[in-house]
Motif scaffolding. Structure first.
Motif, PDB file in Angstrom:
ATOM      1  N   GLU A 311       0.838  -1.212   0.000  1.00 38.37           N
ATOM      2  CA  GLU A 311       0.000   0.000   0.000  1.00 38.37           C
ATOM      3  C   GLU A 311       0.868   1.256   0.000  1.00 38.37           C
ATOM      4  OE1 GLU A 311      -3.037   0.241  -0.552  1.00 38.37           O
ATOM      5  OE2 GLU A 311      -4.034  -1.607   0.079  1.00 38.37           O
ATOM      6  N   LEU A 312       1.935   1.221   0.792  1.00 36.22           N
ATOM      7  CA  LEU A 312       2.814   2.393   0.886  1.00 36.22           C
ATOM      8  C   LEU A 312       3.537   2.628  -0.441  1.00 36.22           C
ATOM      9  CD1 LEU A 312       4.230   1.730   4.466  1.00 36.22           C
ATOM     10  CD2 LEU A 312       2.717   3.614   3.817  1.00 36.22           C
ATOM     11  N   GLU A 334       3.134   4.912   9.281  1.00 36.72           N
ATOM     12  CA  GLU A 334       2.050   4.430  10.156  1.00 36.72           C
ATOM     13  C   GLU A 334       0.843   5.358  10.057  1.00 36.72           C
ATOM     14  OE1 GLU A 334       4.984   2.453  13.541  1.00 36.72           O
ATOM     15  OE2 GLU A 334       4.141   4.416  13.914  1.00 36.72           O
ATOM     16  N   ARG A 335       1.147   6.656  10.061  1.00 33.25           N
ATOM     17  CA  ARG A 335       0.036   7.617  10.027  1.00 33.25           C
ATOM     18  C   ARG A 335      -0.669   7.611   8.680  1.00 33.25           C
ATOM     19  NH1 ARG A 335       1.251  13.003  13.331  1.00 33.25           N
ATOM     20  NH2 ARG A 335      -0.803  13.366  12.448  1.00 33.25           N
ATOM     21  N   ASP A 373       1.233  -4.523  15.551  1.00 30.59           N
ATOM     22  CA  ASP A 373       1.221  -3.147  16.046  1.00 30.59           C
ATOM     23  C   ASP A 373      -0.171  -2.591  15.772  1.00 30.59           C
ATOM     24  OD1 ASP A 373       3.856  -3.257  16.781  1.00 30.59           O
ATOM     25  OD2 ASP A 373       4.552  -1.680  15.420  1.00 30.59           O
ATOM     26  N   VAL A 374      -0.703  -1.850  16.722  1.00 30.84           N
ATOM     27  CA  VAL A 374      -1.959  -1.146  16.460  1.00 30.84           C
ATOM     28  C   VAL A 374      -1.612   0.319  16.199  1.00 30.84           C
ATOM     29  CG1 VAL A 374      -4.254  -0.550  17.307  1.00 30.84           C
ATOM     30  CG2 VAL A 374      -3.195  -2.704  18.011  1.00 30.84           C
ATOM     31  N   LEU A 375      -1.997   0.796  15.011  1.00 34.25           N
ATOM     32  CA  LEU A 375      -1.705   2.171  14.602  1.00 34.25           C
ATOM     33  C   LEU A 375      -2.990   2.977  14.684  1.00 34.25           C
ATOM     34  CD1 LEU A 375       0.208   1.198  11.333  1.00 34.25           C
ATOM     35  CD2 LEU A 375       1.081   1.235  13.686  1.00 34.25           C
ATOM     36  N   VAL A 376      -2.909   4.177  15.248  1.00 37.36           N
ATOM     37  CA  VAL A 376      -4.135   4.981  15.365  1.00 37.36           C
ATOM     38  C   VAL A 376      -3.911   6.373  14.778  1.00 37.36           C
ATOM     39  CG1 VAL A 376      -4.963   3.732  17.408  1.00 37.36           C
ATOM     40  CG2 VAL A 376      -3.576   5.792  17.709  1.00 37.36           C
ATOM     41  N   GLY A 380       0.031   7.179  15.258  1.00 38.75           N
ATOM     42  CA  GLY A 380       0.859   6.109  14.707  1.00 38.75           C
ATOM     43  C   GLY A 380       0.794   4.940  15.683  1.00 38.75           C
ATOM     44  N   GLU A 381       1.942   4.394  16.047  1.00 44.18           N
ATOM     45  CA  GLU A 381       1.942   3.198  16.908  1.00 44.18           C
ATOM     46  C   GLU A 381       1.461   3.501  18.327  1.00 44.18           C
ATOM     47  OE1 GLU A 381       5.756   1.197  17.279  1.00 44.18           O
ATOM     48  OE2 GLU A 381       5.047   0.145  19.077  1.00 44.18           O
TER      49      GLU A 381
END
Ligand code: 4AD
Ligand code: MG
Length: 458
Positions: A311-312, A334-335, A373-376, A380-381
């Motif tokens: 995706e990146l 991440e963001r 990892d949960v990114l929000v 980010g992490e």
């Protein structure tokens, strides 16, 4: 104990006698009457106190009550005739407890920058925004304990001083009682307090694993320390980390617990901290409440590290750090994933083994490990976790490759020698959670006493 202002504001105004204790926020004097707003930290709102000139110390004290001075007031709680508040207090007696000289008290009634407030760590919790952070932080902490209690977890207190560097990143602060110059050349810590090198913990995970293998579901929640020289808005040298550890739980189960927890925390603050969130929503981070409602109401997006990298690479975004399979994702990556691509939290799993610590379980492909990892959005992490390597031989290999002294970690390997089971856990950075929930941009403003390179006040 007397009622707090929060409790008074919820009391029916039947002209009853009440006492108010707190600090003067503002004082408007109209000649024969003073309107004094008093706060006590129990809630965002203050209570309005009406003081008439008949009070015996009106001319000497009341008229001059300045912002920040402390008072004890007795009077009648009545329905307020004017807009802006439901109830107010008609003062019968006002005692000035402590003055706050307007010439030198730094918190006059105007907006101060968070940067300025950082220079007065000992006073900043009296301001609206920083005061609200304190209440939201406390609410989050209570919700965490409630969440785990309801699911049969036990809280374990893991040590602050430890001899194990969990993350193996060499970021441990050394703890010593030796005077400078007293370290022996060959074995510097032999004569030290513990007879060996000890440091401040970077994570309670390894010790939590011990208890997961006797009590099933446990969590540890305490301060952790990292001597990493990162001067960013999301790094501290001392931060609080919540670390659940669960036996008989694989990576999917681990991710489900993390997601449930974060959604429960969003629901909790929305339900119980509405006034404080409204302040953040209006003055700190527009759209915050909407964001938290989305977190509460929608499930997280899941993708593997390889999918994330694809995706990146496909993205039309210009990244500062170039993307290729194998890199450690940077905050900007991440963001992008959670803010632009998904518009909500994302759980990334299956990271390359080279960029993750020794304890993570090797995937069958031999290239990736069972990490998550949960990114929000905005951060980010927020969470880093994994299924742990429960197979003795594979773990021993990984530890040797990481250059760890197997003798020092004998106890950790024993957990795989005696009754090993699949288990997993994660670490949630508590200050990043408070940032996420309040929208505060700088991590130094969501912990009472920030410790960062070159700075430690109070
Ligand atoms: O990803 P980390 O390093 O994971 C661990 O320490 C594991 N042992 C946790 C576990 O599996 N039990 O750290 C976990 C979280 C990060 O996702 C981040 O939110 C936070 O801790 N964190 C920090 N927060 C503030 N300042 C720092 N320097 C931080 N380093 C990590
Ligand atoms: Mg991490």
């Amino acid at each position: 104990m007397k009622k707090t202002i929060k409790e008074l504001l919820q009391t029916a105004p039947e002209s009853q006698s009440v006492e108010v204790q707190g600090w003067v926020k503002t004082n408007r004097d109209s000649g024969s009457l003073s309107f004094i707003e008093v706060t006590d930290g129990s809630c965002l709102a203050g209570i309005q106190v009406i003081a008439e000139s008949e009070l015996e110390n009106y001319a000497t004290d009341v008229k001059h009550l300045s912002t920040g001075s402390s008072v004890h007031i007795s009077g009648l709680l009545v329905k307020s005739p004017t807009k802006g508040q439901d109830v107010e207090v008609r003062a019968e007696k006002i005692t000035l407890l402590g003055t706050a000289d307007p010439e030198t008290y730094p918190l006059q009634k105007k907006r101060h920058s968070f940067e300025f407030l950082r220079s007065i760590t000992h006073l900043r919790s009296r301001t609206n925004a920083l005061g609200a952070v304190v209440r939201v932080r406390s609410e989050l902490s209570c919700t965490i304990h409630r969440f785990f209690k309801e699911r049969g977890f036990f809280q374990v207190h893991t040590p602050v001083i430890t001899t194990s560097d969990c993350e193996g990143a060499g970021e441990m602060f050394t703890v010593t009682s030796l005077e400078p110059g007293k370290f022996a050349k060959d074995d510097p810590f032999a004569g030290d307090f513990f007879g060996r090198r000890a440091g401040l913990t970077v994570s309670g995970q390894l010790q939590a694993e011990i208890y997961a293998l006797s009590h099933g579901r446990v969590y540890t929640f305490g301060p952790t320390f990292r001597a990493e020289n990162s001067n960013t808005s999301r790094h501290l040298a001392e931060f609080w980390m919540l670390e659940p550890e669960m036996a008989f739980c694989d990576l999917d189960c681990n991710a489900a617990v993390a997601e449930d927890l974060i959604r429960d925390l969003a629901a909790g603050v929305l339900a119980r901290c509405a006034d404080d969130l409204d302040l953040f929503n209006r003055f700190v981070s527009k759209g915050l409440v909407r964001k938290l409602e989305t977190v509460r109401d929608t499930s997280f997006v899941k993708m593997t590290y390889s999918e994330a990298v694809d995706e990146l690479l496909r993205a039309e975004e210009k990244f500062e750090f170039p993307v290729e399979w194998g890199i450690d994702l940077q905050a900007e990556h991440e963001r992008f994933l959670c803010e632009k691509l998904a518009g909500r939290p994302v759980i990334v799993t299956g990271y390359p083994k080279e960029i993750k610590p020794f304890y993570m379980r090797m995937d069958d492909n031999g290239k990736t490990v069972a990490a998550m990892d949960v990114l929000v959005p905005g951060i980010g992490e927020l969470v880093g976790g994994s299924q742990r390597e429960e197979r003795l031989e594979l773990l021993t290999d990984r530890m040797e490759q990481a250059g760890l002294d197997l003798d020092e970690y004998r106890w950790y390997l024993d957990l795989r020698r005696f009754g090993s089971v699949p288990h997993s856990g994660f670490g949630l950075g508590f200050e990043r959670l408070v940032q996420f929930v309040t929208g505060m941009a700088n991590i130094r403003d969501v912990i009472p006493f920030p410790r960062t390179p070159g700075s430690a006040q109070c």
